[in-house]
Design a protein around this motif. Structure first.
Motif, PDB file in Angstrom:
ATOM      1  N   ARG A  78     -85.788  26.924 -51.541  1.00  0.00           N
ATOM      2  CA  ARG A  78     -84.477  26.304 -51.720  1.00  0.00           C
ATOM      3  C   ARG A  78     -84.412  25.544 -53.042  1.00  0.00           C
ATOM      4  O   ARG A  78     -83.465  25.680 -53.816  1.00  0.00           O
ATOM      5  N   GLN A 135     -78.657  25.713 -51.394  1.00  0.00           N
ATOM      6  CA  GLN A 135     -78.750  24.672 -50.366  1.00  0.00           C
ATOM      7  C   GLN A 135     -78.538  25.240 -48.969  1.00  0.00           C
ATOM      8  O   GLN A 135     -79.008  24.699 -47.984  1.00  0.00           O
ATOM      9  N   LEU A 178     -79.879  27.512 -47.501  1.00  0.00           N
ATOM     10  CA  LEU A 178     -81.096  27.964 -46.822  1.00  0.00           C
ATOM     11  C   LEU A 178     -81.505  27.060 -45.672  1.00  0.00           C
ATOM     12  O   LEU A 178     -81.948  27.538 -44.632  1.00  0.00           O
ATOM     13  N   ASP A 232     -84.753  19.108 -46.179  1.00  0.00           N
ATOM     14  CA  ASP A 232     -84.772  20.335 -45.399  1.00  0.00           C
ATOM     15  C   ASP A 232     -84.992  20.027 -43.931  1.00  0.00           C
ATOM     16  O   ASP A 232     -84.321  20.550 -43.053  1.00  0.00           O
TER      17      ASP A 232
END
Ligand SMILES: Nc1ncnc2c1ncn2[C@@H]1O[C@H](COP(=O)(O)OP(=O)(O)OP(=O)(O)O)[C@@H](O)[C@H]1O
Ligand SMILES: Nc1ncnc2c1ncn2[C@@H]1O[C@H](COP(=O)(O)OP(=O)(O)OP(=O)(O)O)[C@@H](O)[C@H]1O
Ligand SMILES: [Mg+2]
Ligand SMILES: [Mg+2]
Lengths: 404, 426, 510, 330
Positions: free
Chosen positions: B45, B51, B53, B208
């Motif tokens: 990413r 983004q 992902l 994430d």
């Protein structure tokens, strides 16, 4: 006497199936307030004028040809215990590529058609071959890979159609490939009607019907009479016994998938070469799945498949007059579903009846008595043992996959 | 399994690092795999700037796309563990959507749940009657049910919804009269929404993780919660109870089970009806998203569920992973055509790892093949900005296929799966 | 064995019909409590059918079942189990992919659940009867002997007082048979009743307290094992003489037909399944391979047949290095194959007999003409085989599944012999075959050997192995550990080598 | 042939007089009850029967829609005239059938009659113009300067919607962000019937900051509305006035407007010309803003306040001051 009994037993299952299907469908219709007899007469009414009647027959046959080919493609794989659920994607890829190639070359008539057929068979064989290769080298179940490849074919065909192979004008509401020049069309069989003294219908009877017949005969001979066919069926009956007998199981999987795929490649051609002359967004889809039903209904036997295809085509045609007679056309779909179920249930019931008969008939000691009649009831396997094997093989990673 | 045993026997010669990653049984290993994946995706990413992902939005979509597959696959699990191949899952799901639509507009979402389960169960019952009682080949019966289901729902809609003052038509039901509740984690993913804030900072790994967590905890529907809980639930039921043992024995060796007094036929019936109910519940989930029944809504999800089942090696955790992977790839392709391109980078890195591992093991051919594909993916990533719709649309399917061919794991179906069992002949 | 006590099991006038077959007709059987009662009879005589009736797997068409003098009606095995009857089937009834524990507790979960209590109970049973079972092992990883002990544990776990064993010794080596008989004695001491079926008449005489003989579905009488000879028993069964596998005159010639040099086959784990095996089979020679099942014999056979890749070594047929040949080529060039598991590798059960005659010889006359199968010739040749090899079946169109095991085996032997092979791989050629068929098969092998056929014989029946072989090779953990002279070795000694109790030498090699 | 055996189907208006036209109406997949253009076509027929008398026979294609030609043929055989085919999918087959029945008048919705057959009239819609107005409304109403377009299937027809919408929005706000996404590629028609995917695609746009999303996605559109309702955004419907047809109060609240395609008007007008005897085959009737064949709906009153802006742009298009593109540019 015994011949009579044998034919009686052979006919028992199909007859029973028809009866069961008729009863169930009749009950459904009665439940919604439709007179089943009227529905039946609407379905079998092919029109008043000779031209209408011949048209109806043409419609049925034209629909039956791709269904027959689809059933055949599925059945070949079934016979060796492979479940080719990917016929759908195979014929889609075949048709789009064949349409593209066919439109981009100019050749004299028969050669042009031949090229298109070869390209279609080749493309579908490759697509099916992927399934076979993945199975023997990576142990990927053919069910899962062919489901995935169906979706991939859908996307890829769409890409080809809207991208490199696009032939329709930008504004046109249906995107198609370029039209195949006339040398690449398959002539219709309408001349036959004239020769038979029948009315020439407004619709073209697909000349591809002849190809389908030839393919059917070839497959029948291949399966029943040849060494290859024996190996194929043996593998379907028992993979372990077949490999002990010298059948190369891996090669068999790939070869069978290639053959099954090559036949699948033909499915789209009756429409492509006989009517549309291009592949477009409206090209008939779903024939691959119907092929499974047809193959099962026809018990994986070419003649049975032909009968099943015509039956399905007949029912499909009936949906229009039913609507015109204000009978819900979904009745047809229900009948199709019940018939498939009925046929297999009938096979079972017939088998049991036959067994019971034999039981009461022969009441003597062990099977040593070799008079030939006592073993008879077992001679007709129910729905083809290949089927139970086919489902048994669903997703099994067999020893072939592990060797690498 | 085999890796576990080899690991066990070679334990003494293992360094502390290996021990950290591979020791401690399945649970620890799974955790490490997840952590590794997250690291990898996170890196991709950051490198690609995609983004989507790991955004909570993508994760929520993943969940939405995965849950119906998960339910169908769980349905398949019950049937196939009992030895009945259920290719009719899609048909049962279709029946479920219809049932949910029909009950939903009259009795609200609770009614929809019941209606969908009931219709799916009816489909399962039909499959059981055909396969268990009549000994019909499982594939035949499943295919017939798929055909039949499509006809039946069309027919029912035609007779019930046409000219129905409540609305609806041949292809759709009236809207549900109430909506199912949804849940969010207070503070973290709703209200102050700390996770959301963290996610938007786009920090490596932390954002994430926040995205993933927020996606799974924000506005999650009841059925999602139920479906996720069903994964361990199915494991416990099938592997930790007498009922489960009996069901599985029917799928492994029904003759043996029968000889021990296990009522094989009855269990197969129960399992297949459960299977249909779960597929039907998958249909309910789809209806919940749309708030109506719509013909064609299942869109082949039953088949994908079946694939997830096989992918998952006929195990609850495995099929959940299969459904999740598919859902993620699908979510990504629906959300962002450019995000899909970033997947190529991910694939390249993974394949490179495979190449290194295989090379170290001395399997040169495999290593070279993997490396070649890795290079191709990398080139693809660099060259391609955006893929055409046709290509993007099959991302999830291609991913599933690739993972399967790469993993090349030894899948093992229940031994008597798909075989018609007839007790004696009498 | 008091006269007044009613028999533990009594069957009166049992008749059971199958479509086209009367499997049992008016059978009478009386088994006293605490005895080991043997049932003998030809293949297809109806022994298994009778036992399945007693175990509630099907209901008799006529007749009564009495336990301890009271009539019972079993609707299902569940009823039989509840009444204290347990059965170990001829073909094991185990789910491979489940653990020992799961297999044992299945159907009896009420007793101790499926968790820790059940595990304790199984360990208890295992210890008290020396069954040596690990509850958490997967059954698929177990050998035959262990599987059988799982079966016995299953029955004991349910508290059975009457134990039925259908051909329990067919797959066991003598040591295992002895262990089993030790277990039976243990059971007997506990007051359990044991009914057991066997084709090995000496064994029967050794262990049984009384014997019932069945022929063609009906009881022909009972016998006292102490006073009846094996010969007499056989005559009661078939009216024929008890055959012996003895072949003493050597027909071994000099020309080798098969040479294995350093053949190695990879196994599941680190240890190879076949470990550097070197041996030679000459024309007219029978090389017997002895070994406890699971010691690489099956893999060795696969390697010779080309069904499994070699990790190392070469296979030479005559003068040809055939290591790279396909199975088909090997068969075409003169290797005949009688597989160990005829249902899995030898037959297409759902195909007619004539197709089974074609199987394995698809490319050879008279089955094939060019690329086509000659159906007519194959049918005709099937009829010839059926005649010459006494395969009892209605005709070449009968499905193979309808034949009894012995008849299936005779068809396989006939088929393989018809191709006039140079080398025959015979794995357990008489397993589960009755004495009549056994002698036919032995005669066939002897005749073929006399004509110069080289034979690799694998068998769990040590008498057969010793009697037929010219040379014996003992396999243990994939390697050949001893080469023995069959003329100078007893089954007990052989068993010692097979289990590794006696260290490998080349004792008295020919 | 109209015995009164069943309450459903086409018997509804067969009470019409014997002397009016016997109209054959062949639906696209979905058939009547789709709350969209099939229903709209039926409404047009109904209105025409109201005005002129006559009766209608409705038919729908089978599941794989392989029998479209047969539907038209059998309607013609049964003496129906005119025959109206709803949906461009009939474009493939209508020419052949029409040529075989030169005495029957055919009309096809959303496709062309030019160069097809002398007795086929195309009933076309300038969907791009309607969508342009949709774009104008979206851009004007958007507070975030970020709107979205969800297309069902990437076909030229839907691409025209996209082109118009984008042009309209950019005309109002040149720097507006427009997310565009299709649910399925051309040839895969699942995108018109998958509300779940519609929801997911639209949700992505709302999550990314869009506040108004245009759903040109057939049956999947309801998913877009759901996403709008869940995110506090708004949606634009398509074809018919979806505020009226959606049948769910919570969704009504988010349907800001719908880009109308007055199939009903076009069909009614066509039947009118048929009755007059003034049908011109081999031509297209283009229904655009000038004929009010396309436009925006005002139900719910969400865009009443910007009506003058809309009218202004409408006038510019009608006057030819603005030319709306038909294919999207990237
Ligand atoms: N389920 C069945 N259906 C039809 N026939 C059967 C069935 N089971 C057994 N038979 C037949 O009944 C007869 C007796 O079979 P049974 O298995 O009892 O023999 P057996 O004495 O156990 O033989 P073996 O020594 O080979 O085990 C055989 O002819 C067999 O073919
Ligand atoms: N469904 C059936 N139909 C016909 N015959 C059957 C059926 N089931 C079993 N049999 C017959 O019953 C016999 C007994 O079955 P069983 O399973 O005991 O095998 P078997 O004859 O002992 O074979 P083997 O010696 O290989 O173990 C078989 O030989 C088979 O021919
Ligand atoms: Mg037996
Ligand atoms: Mg036997």
């Amino acid at each position: 006497m015994s011949v009579l009994r044998r034919t009686g037993q052979a006919l028992l299952a199909p007859l029973l199936a028809v009866v069961i299907a008729l009863v169930i469908s009749g009950a459904v219709m009665a439940a919604i307030g439709v007179d089943p007899l009227r529905a039946l007469s609407v379905m079998t009414d092919f029109g008043e004028t000779p031209s209408q009647q011949v048209t109806a027959i043409v419609v049925v046959l034209n629909r039956a040809v791709p269904l027959f080919l689809a059933g055949l493609a599925v059945a070949v794989a079934f016979r060796m215990g492979l479940f080719n659920i990917g016929v759908e994607g195979q014929y889609r890829m075949a048709t789009v590529v064949a349409a593209g190639v066919g439109a981009s070359v100019s050749l004299p008539g028969p050669l042009h058609v031949l090229l298109i057929i070869v390209v279609a068979m080749g493309m579908a064989a490759i697509w099916a071959g992927i399934v076979g290769v993945l199975k023997v080298t990576r142990g990927v179940s053919e069910v899962i890979s062919s489901i995935m490849l169906n979706f991939i074919a859908l996307g890829l065909a769409s890409f080809l159609l809207t991208g490199p192979l696009r032939g329709s004008e930008p504004g046109a509401s249906i995107v198609t490939t370029k039209e195949i020049p006339e040398s690449g069309w398959f002539p219709s069989l309408n001349g036959v009607f004239g020769a038979l003294g029948l009315a020439d219908p407004p619709r073209q009877l697909y000349g591809f019907l002849l190809v389908a017949v030839v393919v059917g005969v070839v497959v029948a001979v291949l399966l029943k009479r040849t060494r290859f066919g024996f190996d194929l069926r043996a593998t379907g009956l028992s993979a372990s016994a077949a490999s002990a007998s010298g059948v190369d199981a891996k090669r068999m999987v790939i070869t069978t998938m290639l053959i099954s795929g090559a036949i699948a490649g033909l499915i789209g051609l009756p429409d492509l070469l006989g009517a549309d002359h291009n592949y477009g967004t409206q090209f008939t889809s779903g024939l691959g799945f119907l092929g499974i039903a047809i193959a099962l209904l026809g018990r994986n036997n070419p003649i049975g498949i032909a009968v099943a295809a015509v039956l399905f085509a007949f029912l499909d045609r009936a949906s229009v007059p039913l609507q015109i007679a204000n009978i819900p056309s979904s009745v047809v779909t229900i009948i199709q579903g019940t018939i498939v179920l009925a046929v297999v249930i009938a096979n079972e019931v017939a088998r049991r009846i036959a067994r019971r008969q034999a039981e009461s008939g022969t009441a003597v000691a062990p099977p040593a008595a070799g008079d030939g009649s006592s073993g008879e009831p077992d001679a007709g396997p129910p729905s083809g043992p290949a089927l139970s094997n086919a489902s048994g093989a669903t997703g099994r990673t067999d020893p072939m996959g592990s060797a690498s | 399994m085999s890796t576990a045993t080899t690991a066990g026997t070679t334990a003494p010669s293992r360094g502390p690092v290996t021990e950290l990653f591979l020791g401690g049984g399945r649970g620890r290993r799974l955790t490490w795999i997840l952590v590794g994946l997250l690291l990898l995706v996170s890196a991709v990413r950051v490198i690609s700037g995609q983004q989507a992902l790991t955004s909570s939005s993508t994760m929520a979509a993943t969940l939405l796309l995965a849950v119906p597959l998960l339910l169908a696959a769980l349905g398949g699990l019950f049937a196939e563990r009992a030895g009945v191949v259920n290719i009719g899952l899609d048909g049962m799901m279709i029946l479920g959507t219809w049932g949910a639509g029909f009950a939903g507009y009259q009795w609200g979402w609770q009614g929809a749940v019941l209606g969908g389960i009931l219709m799916g169960a009816l489909g399962g019952l039909l499959h059981a009657v055909a396969t268990v009682t009549f000994g019909v080949d499982h594939v035949i019966s499943g295919v017939a049910i798929n055909i039949l289901a499509a006809g039946v729902v069309r027919f029912l809609s035609e007779s019930i919804y046409v000219d129905n003052p409540a609305g609806g038509g041949v292809t759709q039901s009236p809207a549900m009269s109430s909506r199912p509740p949804t849940f969010s984690l207070p503070v973290l993913s709703s209200g102050p929404d700390l996770l959301g804030k963290l996610e938007n900072l786009h920090w490596f790994l932390l954002s994430d993780l926040a995205g993933v967590l927020r996606g799974f905890t924000n506005g999650v529907g009841v059925l999602t919660v139920v479906a996720v809980l069903m994964v361990p639930g199915a494991y416990l039921l099938l592997w930790r109870t007498a009922f489960g043992l009996r069901v599985r024995s029917c799928g492994e060796n029904p003759a043996a089970a029968d000889s021990l007094g296990v009522p094989v036929y009855r269990l197969k019936y129960i399992a297949v009806v459960i299977s249909g109910s779960l597929a039907g519940l998958g249909g309910v989930f789809l209806v919940f998203i749309a708030n109506i029944y719509r013909e064609g809504q299942t869109n082949g999800r039953g088949f994908i569920g079946l694939a997830a089942l096989i992918f998952g090696n006929w195990r609850p955790g495995g099929l959940a992973a299969g459904a999740g992977l598919f859902g993620f790839a699908d979510a990504l392709q629906l959300r962002s055509r450019t995000g899909v391109v970033a997947l190529l980078l991910l694939v390249a890195i993974l394949l490179l790892a495979v190449a290194v591992v295989q090379g170290a093991r001395g399997k040169i051919t495999q290593a070279v093949t993997a490396a070649a594909f890795a290079a191709a993916s990398l080139v693809g990533y660099i060259v391609i900005d955006e893929l055409p719709e046709g290509i993007v649309s099959f991302t999830p399917h291609l991913t599933t296929l690739l993972v399967l061919s790469l993993a090349s794991q030894r899948l093992r179906m229940p031994k008597a799966d798909g075989l018609v069992y007839r007790r004696g002949e009498h | 064995m008091t006269e007044s006590a009613p028999p533990a099991v009594e069957l009166r006038g049992i008749t059971k019909r199958f479509p086209g077959v009367v499997a049992n007709k008016d059978i009478e059987l009386r088994v006293a409590r605490g005895e080991v009662h043997a049932i003998v009879g030809e293949n297809g005589a109806g022994k298994s059918t009778l036992m399945k009736t007693l175990y509630g797997m099907h209901r008799p068409d006529e007749g009564q079942i009495l336990l301890d003098g009271r009539e019972v009606v079993f609707k299902s095995p569940g009823d039989a189990i509840a009444a204290g009857v347990g059965m170990v089937h001829q073909h094991f009834m185990l789910a491979d992919n489940l653990t020992v524990l799961e297999n044992v507790v299945l159907g009896a979960e009420k007793a101790h659940g499926i968790g820790a209590a059940a595990r304790r109970r199984i360990t208890e049973i295992s210890e008290s009867y020396a069954l040596g079972l690990e509850p958490d092992d997967l059954v698929e990883d177990l050998g035959v002997g262990d599987r059988q002990r799982v079966e016995i544990a299953k029955v004991l776990y349910r508290g059975a007082t009457t134990l039925i064993l259908d051909e329990p010794t067919a797959v066991l080596v003598p040591q295992e048979v002895d262990e089993l008989f030790g277990n039976l004695a243990e059971l007997k001491r506990e007051g359990l009743t044991v009914i057991f079926i066997s084709h090995k008449l000496d064994e029967v005489r050794k262990v049984a307290d009384s014997i019932t003989v069945i022929r063609r579905g009906t009881t022909v009488g009972t016998a006292d094992p102490r006073t009846t000879t094996a010969k007499q028993l056989a005559e009661m069964m078939v009216g024929a003489e008890l055959p012996t596998p003895e072949t003493r005159t050597s027909t071994v010639r000099d020309t080798p037909v098969l040479e294995l040099r350093g053949v190695t086959v990879a196994g599941q784990g680190a240890r190879p399944a076949v470990d550097d095996v070197t041996l030679t089979v000459r024309e007219g020679e029978v090389v017997g391979i002895a070994g406890v099942e699971g010691n690489g014999q099956a893999e060795l056979v696969d390697a010779i047949m080309g069904l499994r890749p070699l990790a190392a070594g070469t296979v030479v047929l005559g003068t040809d290095d055939i290591t790279a040949w396909t199975t088909r080529t090997r068969r075409e060039r003169g290797i005949g194959f009688i597989p160990e598991d005829r249902h899995r590798q030898g037959m297409l059960l759902d195909a007619p007999l004539w197709e089974n005659r074609v199987l394995g010889h698809q490319t050879e006359a008279p089955n094939a003409r060019g690329l086509f199968i000659d159906r007519k010739a194959a049918r005709a040749d099937t009829e010839r085989i059926m005649r010459e090899y006494d395969v009892r079946a209605p005709g070449p169109d009968t499905l193979a599944v309808a034949l009894s095991g012995g008849n299936q085996q005779k068809l396989i032997v006939g088929r393989e012999m018809s191709a006039k092979p140079r080398l025959l791989i015979a794995a357990h050629p008489t397993r589960g075959v009755d004495v009549g068929a056994q002698s036919v098969i032995w005669e066939l092998l002897k005749d073929a050997r006399a004509e110069g056929l080289g034979i690799v014989l694998i068998s769990a029946d040590l008498d057969e192995l010793i009697g037929l072989s010219d040379t014996l090779q003992v396999m243990l953990r994939g390697a050949v550990v001893a080469t023995l002279d069959p003329g100078a070795v007893t089954p007990e000694q052989l068993g010692g080598y097979m289990t590794g109790a006696v260290a490998g030498t080349t004792a008295g090699a020919a | 042939s109209d015995e009164d055996t069943s309450g459903s189907g086409g018997s509804a208006s067969s009470g019409g007089s014997e002397d009016g036209p016997k109209i054959g109406l062949a639906y696209d997949t979905g058939g009547r009850g789709d709350k969209s253009f099939n229903d709209s076509a039926y409404a047009g027929v109904e209105a025409a029967i109201e005005a002129n008398g006559g009766s209608v026979q409705e038919v729908s294609p089978n599941s794989d829609a392989s029998d479209r030609a047969d539907l038209l043929t059998q309607l013609a055989d049964q003496g129906f005239n005119p025959i109206i085919a709803v949906g461009f999918a009939y474009g493939d087959v209508i020419g052949d059938v029409a040529q075989q029945y030169p005495d029957v008048d055919f009309a096809i919705v959303d496709s062309t009659g030019v160069d097809v057959a002398d007795n086929v009239t195309g009933l076309q819609f300038a969907a791009n113009q309607g969508s342009f107005l949709g774009g104008v409304a979206a851009a004007t109403k958007s507070e975030t300067g970020h709107v979205g377009f969800v297309g069902g299937v990437e076909t030229p027809l839907i691409q025209a919607f996209e082109a118009g919408f984008v042009a309209g929005a950019q005309t109002v706000k040149p720097d507006i962000i427009i997310d565009r996404q299709y649910i399925s590629p051309a040839g895969d028609f699942s995108g018109f019937n998958d509300p779940a995917r519609g929801q997911i695609v639209a949700q992505g746009m709302f999550d990314a900051g869009a506040d108004i999303v245009y759903a040109a996605a057939g049956g999947s559109g309801i998913g877009v509305f759901q996403a709008a309702a869940a995110s506090g955004g708004r949606a634009i419907g398509v074809d018919s006035d979806q505020y009226e047809t959606v049948g769910d109060a919570s969704l009504q609240a988010v349907i800001m407007t719908s880009v109308l395609k007055r199939v009903d008007n076009a069909v009614e007008a066509y039947i009118g010309t048929f009755v007059d005897g003034s049908v011109e085959g081999g031509t297209d009737v283009v229904n655009d803003l000038s004929t009010e064949g396309v436009g925006l709906s005002y139900s719910g009153g969400f865009i009443d306040d910007i009506q003058s802006t809309i009218d202004d742009y409408t006038q510019q298009i009608v006057d030819g001051e603005i030319t709306v593109p038909e294919t999207p540019t990237d």
